[in-house]
Design a protein around this motif. Structure first.
Motif, PDB file in Angstrom:
ATOM      1  N   TYR A  60      14.322   6.355   5.964  1.00 45.32           N
ATOM      2  CA  TYR A  60      13.169   7.017   5.445  1.00 45.32           C
ATOM      3  C   TYR A  60      13.655   7.370   4.693  1.00 45.32           C
ATOM      4  O   TYR A  60      12.549   7.827   3.696  1.00 45.32           O
ATOM      5  CB  TYR A  60      13.731   8.007   6.598  1.00 45.32           C
ATOM      6  N   GLN A  61      14.202   6.851   3.868  1.00 48.75           N
ATOM      7  CA  GLN A  61      14.369   6.978   2.228  1.00 48.75           C
ATOM      8  C   GLN A  61      13.548   5.955   1.738  1.00 48.75           C
ATOM      9  O   GLN A  61      12.979   6.284   0.713  1.00 48.75           O
ATOM     10  CB  GLN A  61      15.372   6.283   1.866  1.00 48.75           C
ATOM     11  N   ILE A  98      10.692   6.282  -0.731  1.00 49.78           N
ATOM     12  CA  ILE A  98      10.453   5.394  -1.972  1.00 49.78           C
ATOM     13  C   ILE A  98       9.360   4.892  -2.176  1.00 49.78           C
ATOM     14  O   ILE A  98       8.594   4.842  -3.506  1.00 49.78           O
ATOM     15  CB  ILE A  98      11.576   4.051  -1.967  1.00 49.78           C
ATOM     16  N   ILE A  99       8.836   4.601  -1.113  1.00 50.05           N
ATOM     17  CA  ILE A  99       7.141   3.292  -0.832  1.00 50.05           C
ATOM     18  C   ILE A  99       6.464   4.584  -1.767  1.00 50.05           C
ATOM     19  O   ILE A  99       5.068   4.253  -2.410  1.00 50.05           O
ATOM     20  CB  ILE A  99       6.739   3.028  -0.088  1.00 50.05           C
ATOM     21  N   SER A 100       6.340   5.979  -0.946  1.00 53.37           N
ATOM     22  CA  SER A 100       5.502   6.544  -1.401  1.00 53.37           C
ATOM     23  C   SER A 100       5.473   7.138  -3.209  1.00 53.37           C
ATOM     24  O   SER A 100       4.122   7.316  -3.835  1.00 53.37           O
ATOM     25  CB  SER A 100       6.057   7.847  -0.521  1.00 53.37           C
ATOM     26  N   TYR A 113       5.989  -3.899  -6.624  1.00 51.20           N
ATOM     27  CA  TYR A 113       4.942  -4.707  -5.742  1.00 51.20           C
ATOM     28  C   TYR A 113       3.821  -4.113  -4.589  1.00 51.20           C
ATOM     29  O   TYR A 113       3.033  -4.036  -4.000  1.00 51.20           O
ATOM     30  CB  TYR A 113       5.745  -5.764  -5.253  1.00 51.20           C
ATOM     31  N   THR A 114       4.982  -3.016  -4.098  1.00 49.99           N
ATOM     32  CA  THR A 114       4.013  -2.435  -3.204  1.00 49.99           C
ATOM     33  C   THR A 114       3.320  -1.072  -3.604  1.00 49.99           C
ATOM     34  O   THR A 114       1.753  -1.491  -3.101  1.00 49.99           O
ATOM     35  CB  THR A 114       5.249  -0.617  -2.952  1.00 49.99           C
ATOM     36  N   LEU A 174       5.218   0.488   6.693  1.00 52.32           N
ATOM     37  CA  LEU A 174       5.446   1.370   6.037  1.00 52.32           C
ATOM     38  C   LEU A 174       3.959   1.982   4.948  1.00 52.32           C
ATOM     39  O   LEU A 174       3.450   3.026   4.602  1.00 52.32           O
ATOM     40  CB  LEU A 174       6.551   1.357   5.146  1.00 52.32           C
ATOM     41  N   ILE A 175       3.807   0.460   4.374  1.00 49.30           N
ATOM     42  CA  ILE A 175       3.173   0.790   3.420  1.00 49.30           C
ATOM     43  C   ILE A 175       1.519   1.110   4.459  1.00 49.30           C
ATOM     44  O   ILE A 175       0.352   2.286   3.518  1.00 49.30           O
ATOM     45  CB  ILE A 175       2.825  -0.376   2.802  1.00 49.30           C
ATOM     46  N   LEU A 176       1.169   0.587   5.276  1.00 48.96           N
ATOM     47  CA  LEU A 176       0.621   0.983   5.251  1.00 48.96           C
ATOM     48  C   LEU A 176      -0.076   2.197   6.554  1.00 48.96           C
ATOM     49  O   LEU A 176      -1.251   2.408   6.426  1.00 48.96           O
ATOM     50  CB  LEU A 176       0.055  -0.126   7.291  1.00 48.96           C
ATOM     51  N   LEU A 177       1.203   2.715   6.535  1.00 44.69           N
ATOM     52  CA  LEU A 177       0.874   4.002   7.253  1.00 44.69           C
ATOM     53  C   LEU A 177       0.602   4.672   5.633  1.00 44.69           C
ATOM     54  O   LEU A 177       0.459   5.971   6.196  1.00 44.69           O
ATOM     55  CB  LEU A 177       2.822   4.687   7.903  1.00 44.69           C
ATOM     56  N   LYS A 178       1.679   4.795   4.901  1.00 48.30           N
ATOM     57  CA  LYS A 178       0.966   5.685   3.441  1.00 48.30           C
ATOM     58  C   LYS A 178      -0.761   5.305   3.323  1.00 48.30           C
ATOM     59  O   LYS A 178      -1.080   6.566   2.998  1.00 48.30           O
ATOM     60  CB  LYS A 178       1.785   5.266   2.436  1.00 48.30           C
ATOM     61  N   ALA A 179      -0.754   4.441   3.562  1.00 47.49           N
ATOM     62  CA  ALA A 179      -2.616   4.092   3.324  1.00 47.49           C
ATOM     63  C   ALA A 179      -3.265   4.825   4.582  1.00 47.49           C
ATOM     64  O   ALA A 179      -4.597   5.116   3.645  1.00 47.49           O
ATOM     65  CB  ALA A 179      -2.977   2.662   2.863  1.00 47.49           C
ATOM     66  N   LYS A 180      -3.264   5.175   5.125  1.00 43.21           N
ATOM     67  CA  LYS A 180      -3.396   5.581   6.297  1.00 43.21           C
ATOM     68  C   LYS A 180      -3.609   7.030   6.083  1.00 43.21           C
ATOM     69  O   LYS A 180      -4.347   8.202   7.061  1.00 43.21           O
ATOM     70  CB  LYS A 180      -3.393   5.107   7.173  1.00 43.21           C
ATOM     71  N   GLY A 181      -3.118   7.525   5.384  1.00 39.48           N
ATOM     72  CA  GLY A 181      -2.479   9.228   5.421  1.00 39.48           C
ATOM     73  C   GLY A 181      -0.922   9.305   6.071  1.00 39.48           C
ATOM     74  O   GLY A 181      -1.304  10.780   6.438  1.00 39.48           O
TER      75      GLY A 181
END
Length: 198
Positions: free
Chosen positions: A110-111, A115-117, A128-129, A175-182
């Motif tokens: 979750y941390q 960080i990715i967000s 890179y993210t 996790l990056i894909l989840l962020k990209a999908k909102g």
């Protein structure tokens, strides 16, 4: 945050559990009286009542390691508080994340999501993210697919270290894909929880 808190049961004090908003790790425990609670609400920083110094003290008032309030709940008897926070720096005076020891590995995902967000939202050019995210959903999804294939290949071999590293790569890019999908991990957890209760 208007809560009905029973300060009378504990002679004017209620125990307070502090929990990290992302990892859900318990960071510390303290006490509040009504004035400490009101100051916490007003300032948005956790303020306790010190039983040894007989005064209010805001966590971080000397170190700068504040606990920023995100949510407050009472237990079923209204005589204990659970406060979800964003911790600025180490919580414990010993320099650790928690007064109960360092963060468990289970909470780090979750941390990492946070960080990715932040790297994406703050448009960190060197990240890179952020660079991958800016290439669009198709590229992000493609990368997740590549990492999934690499994980399957490693699963057929006997090198545990390579397998774990590929699993970590897949989770990171997921996790990056989840962020990209909102979406967030909690959204996917809710689906799993709903399936489990059927």
């Amino acid at each position: 945050m208007k809560l009905n808190i029973n300060f009378n049961k504990g002679n004017g004090l209620v125990p307070v559990i502090i929990q990290d908003k992302d990892s859900m790790q318990v960071l510390m425990q303290g006490y509040m009286n009504e004035k400490a609670y009101q100051q916490t609400i007003t300032q948005g920083k956790v303020t306790f009542y010190s039983r040894t110094k007989n005064r209010l003290w805001t966590k971080g008032e000397t170190s700068g390691n504040y606990l920023l309030v995100k949510d407050i709940k009472t237990d079923c008897d209204q005589d204990c508080l659970l406060i979800s926070v964003e911790a600025v720096g180490a919580t414990c005076h010993t320099g650790t994340t928690s007064c109960f020891g360092e963060m468990a590995d289970k909470g780090f995902v979750y941390q990492l999501e946070q960080i990715i967000s932040e790297r994406i939202d703050d448009n960190i050019e060197s990240s890179y993210t952020n660079q991958l995210y800016k290439r669009g959903i198709n590229k992000v999804a493609q990368k997740v697919g590549e990492e999934a294939v690499e994980l399957v290949i490693e699963a057929k071999d006997d090198n545990d270290d390579l397998f774990k590293n590929e699993a970590a790569d897949l989770l990171y890019h997921y996790l990056i894909l989840l962020k990209a999908k909102g979406f967030m991990l909690s959204d996917i957890e809710a689906v799993l929880k709903q399936r489990h209760t059927k």
